[in-house]
Design a protein around this motif. Sequence first.
Motif, PDB file in Angstrom:
ATOM      1  N   GLN A 144      26.534  30.903  31.933  1.00  0.00           N
ATOM      2  CA  GLN A 144      27.393  30.165  32.695  1.00  0.00           C
ATOM      3  C   GLN A 144      28.361  30.866  33.240  1.00  0.00           C
ATOM      4  O   GLN A 144      29.065  31.811  32.557  1.00  0.00           O
ATOM      5  N   VAL A 145      28.488  31.122  34.810  1.00  0.00           N
ATOM      6  CA  VAL A 145      29.431  32.078  35.401  1.00  0.00           C
ATOM      7  C   VAL A 145      30.711  31.563  35.632  1.00  0.00           C
ATOM      8  O   VAL A 145      30.854  30.470  36.343  1.00  0.00           O
ATOM      9  N   THR A 146      31.772  32.332  35.475  1.00  0.00           N
ATOM     10  CA  THR A 146      33.129  31.883  35.905  1.00  0.00           C
ATOM     11  C   THR A 146      33.686  32.973  36.575  1.00  0.00           C
ATOM     12  O   THR A 146      33.527  34.014  36.295  1.00  0.00           O
ATOM     13  N   VAL A 147      34.597  32.673  37.722  1.00  0.00           N
ATOM     14  CA  VAL A 147      35.107  33.779  38.505  1.00  0.00           C
ATOM     15  C   VAL A 147      36.390  33.592  38.335  1.00  0.00           C
ATOM     16  O   VAL A 147      37.044  32.314  38.531  1.00  0.00           O
ATOM     17  N   VAL A 148      37.191  34.658  37.889  1.00  0.00           N
ATOM     18  CA  VAL A 148      38.565  34.530  37.728  1.00  0.00           C
ATOM     19  C   VAL A 148      39.388  35.548  38.913  1.00  0.00           C
ATOM     20  O   VAL A 148      38.957  36.798  39.029  1.00  0.00           O
ATOM     21  N   VAL A 149      40.109  35.264  39.669  1.00  0.00           N
ATOM     22  CA  VAL A 149      40.819  36.238  40.484  1.00  0.00           C
ATOM     23  C   VAL A 149      42.126  36.942  39.736  1.00  0.00           C
ATOM     24  O   VAL A 149      42.806  36.473  39.057  1.00  0.00           O
ATOM     25  N   ALA A 150      41.822  38.239  39.817  1.00  0.00           N
ATOM     26  CA  ALA A 150      42.805  39.318  39.396  1.00  0.00           C
ATOM     27  C   ALA A 150      43.538  40.034  40.372  1.00  0.00           C
ATOM     28  O   ALA A 150      42.784  40.531  41.146  1.00  0.00           O
ATOM     29  N   ASN A 151      44.574  39.769  40.449  1.00  0.00           N
ATOM     30  CA  ASN A 151      45.528  40.276  41.717  1.00  0.00           C
ATOM     31  C   ASN A 151      46.116  41.544  41.262  1.00  0.00           C
ATOM     32  O   ASN A 151      46.903  41.649  40.076  1.00  0.00           O
ATOM     33  N   ILE A 152      46.179  42.576  42.141  1.00  0.00           N
ATOM     34  CA  ILE A 152      46.969  43.619  42.133  1.00  0.00           C
ATOM     35  C   ILE A 152      48.045  43.564  43.215  1.00  0.00           C
ATOM     36  O   ILE A 152      47.769  43.608  44.556  1.00  0.00           O
ATOM     37  N   ALA A 153      49.176  43.426  42.868  1.00  0.00           N
ATOM     38  CA  ALA A 153      50.445  43.304  43.918  1.00  0.00           C
ATOM     39  C   ALA A 153      50.788  44.503  44.793  1.00  0.00           C
ATOM     40  O   ALA A 153      50.259  45.866  44.531  1.00  0.00           O
ATOM     41  N   ILE A 230      42.850  44.765  34.728  1.00  0.00           N
ATOM     42  CA  ILE A 230      42.126  46.144  35.486  1.00  0.00           C
ATOM     43  C   ILE A 230      43.319  46.972  36.227  1.00  0.00           C
ATOM     44  O   ILE A 230      44.132  46.496  36.830  1.00  0.00           O
ATOM     45  N   ARG A 231      42.924  48.387  36.258  1.00  0.00           N
ATOM     46  CA  ARG A 231      43.816  49.310  36.811  1.00  0.00           C
ATOM     47  C   ARG A 231      43.380  49.809  37.807  1.00  0.00           C
ATOM     48  O   ARG A 231      42.130  50.411  37.898  1.00  0.00           O
ATOM     49  N   SER A 232      44.045  50.045  39.055  1.00  0.00           N
ATOM     50  CA  SER A 232      43.816  51.166  40.032  1.00  0.00           C
ATOM     51  C   SER A 232      44.073  52.331  39.463  1.00  0.00           C
ATOM     52  O   SER A 232      45.350  52.821  39.389  1.00  0.00           O
ATOM     53  N   ALA A 242      48.290  49.778  48.522  1.00  0.00           N
ATOM     54  CA  ALA A 242      49.080  49.584  49.779  1.00  0.00           C
ATOM     55  C   ALA A 242      49.304  48.182  50.216  1.00  0.00           C
ATOM     56  O   ALA A 242      50.125  47.979  51.160  1.00  0.00           O
ATOM     57  N   ALA A 243      48.377  47.394  49.742  1.00  0.00           N
ATOM     58  CA  ALA A 243      48.853  45.876  50.046  1.00  0.00           C
ATOM     59  C   ALA A 243      48.252  44.894  48.636  1.00  0.00           C
ATOM     60  O   ALA A 243      47.962  45.618  47.679  1.00  0.00           O
ATOM     61  N   SER A 244      48.574  43.956  48.817  1.00  0.00           N
ATOM     62  CA  SER A 244      48.077  42.917  47.691  1.00  0.00           C
ATOM     63  C   SER A 244      46.595  42.986  47.536  1.00  0.00           C
ATOM     64  O   SER A 244      46.001  42.787  48.661  1.00  0.00           O
ATOM     65  N   ARG A 245      46.039  43.085  46.626  1.00  0.00           N
ATOM     66  CA  ARG A 245      44.583  43.189  46.774  1.00  0.00           C
ATOM     67  C   ARG A 245      43.858  42.085  45.421  1.00  0.00           C
ATOM     68  O   ARG A 245      44.645  41.947  44.157  1.00  0.00           O
ATOM     69  N   ASP A 246      43.112  41.448  46.115  1.00  0.00           N
ATOM     70  CA  ASP A 246      42.602  40.405  45.109  1.00  0.00           C
ATOM     71  C   ASP A 246      41.015  40.742  44.564  1.00  0.00           C
ATOM     72  O   ASP A 246      40.191  40.874  45.374  1.00  0.00           O
ATOM     73  N   LEU A 247      40.940  41.306  43.198  1.00  0.00           N
ATOM     74  CA  LEU A 247      39.619  41.361  42.757  1.00  0.00           C
ATOM     75  C   LEU A 247      38.961  40.388  41.871  1.00  0.00           C
ATOM     76  O   LEU A 247      39.643  39.435  41.456  1.00  0.00           O
ATOM     77  N   GLN A 248      37.898  39.917  42.183  1.00  0.00           N
ATOM     78  CA  GLN A 248      36.810  38.801  41.626  1.00  0.00           C
ATOM     79  C   GLN A 248      36.447  39.400  40.210  1.00  0.00           C
ATOM     80  O   GLN A 248      35.431  40.160  40.398  1.00  0.00           O
TER      81      GLN A 248
END
Length: 253
Positions: A144-153, A230-232, A242-248
Amino acid sequence: MAASQINTTDTVTGLSVAIATELIGGKHYLARMAVDATGALIDPATAAKQDAQTALLTAIGAYLDGLEGFTDGLEALLGTGNGTLAGLLAAFKAEDAVHVSGDLGLPALAIRKDVPGALGDDGDYTLLQTGSDGRLHAAVVNNQVTVVVANIANGASLTGGIDLGTARLCRIAMPAAWTAAVLSFQASYDGATYNDLYTAGGSEYIIQAAASRSILLPVSDFIGVRYVKIRSGTSAAAVAQAASRDLQAILVN
């Protein structure tokens, strides 16, 4: 046919006597007679009544004998042994009751179905189903697959905490734009205290990343990890985006 009698005189004693008859078609026929327990003659109607009374008393006696057997059985049922009503009630346990050695119980009835299938309509009570070896059929839902949006501001390097629950992190889908940096992770067991994630060999857990990539992760690497960030960049050299990033973050059970 009607009961009747003929009056005549006994030629021996000279006494008047009445002879019981049955009047049939205008003719007299001697009435059928019966005798009682002493041998005395009695009226057939009286004999029939006595026979009926005897049969009734016999039936009542048989009923009372049966009733006595029923009450004996009922007394046995209401006793205290395992085969009694009290024993049956003892098999039912209250919620959270503590186990006691020797407790009585009821076996769970199941039905053998080598190929499991429906046993009734939706909402019906039904039975457990087992295979030929007695093992219970159970549906195990995998993948069962779940997708969570993880945002880096914008200007930040770390996402918020992701609750994996019972799932595992298996893939990360990168955004279309990305300030060049690898990915590293922080992990937590309670969602409050996070530590940088390292391998058993002592190296920080790092994966190569770039814009628009879908990056596979070994599921086994995240066994035992409940919360993750999750870290950049790395713990020693985080890279501000340099901008808001949404990682799935893709999770699988």
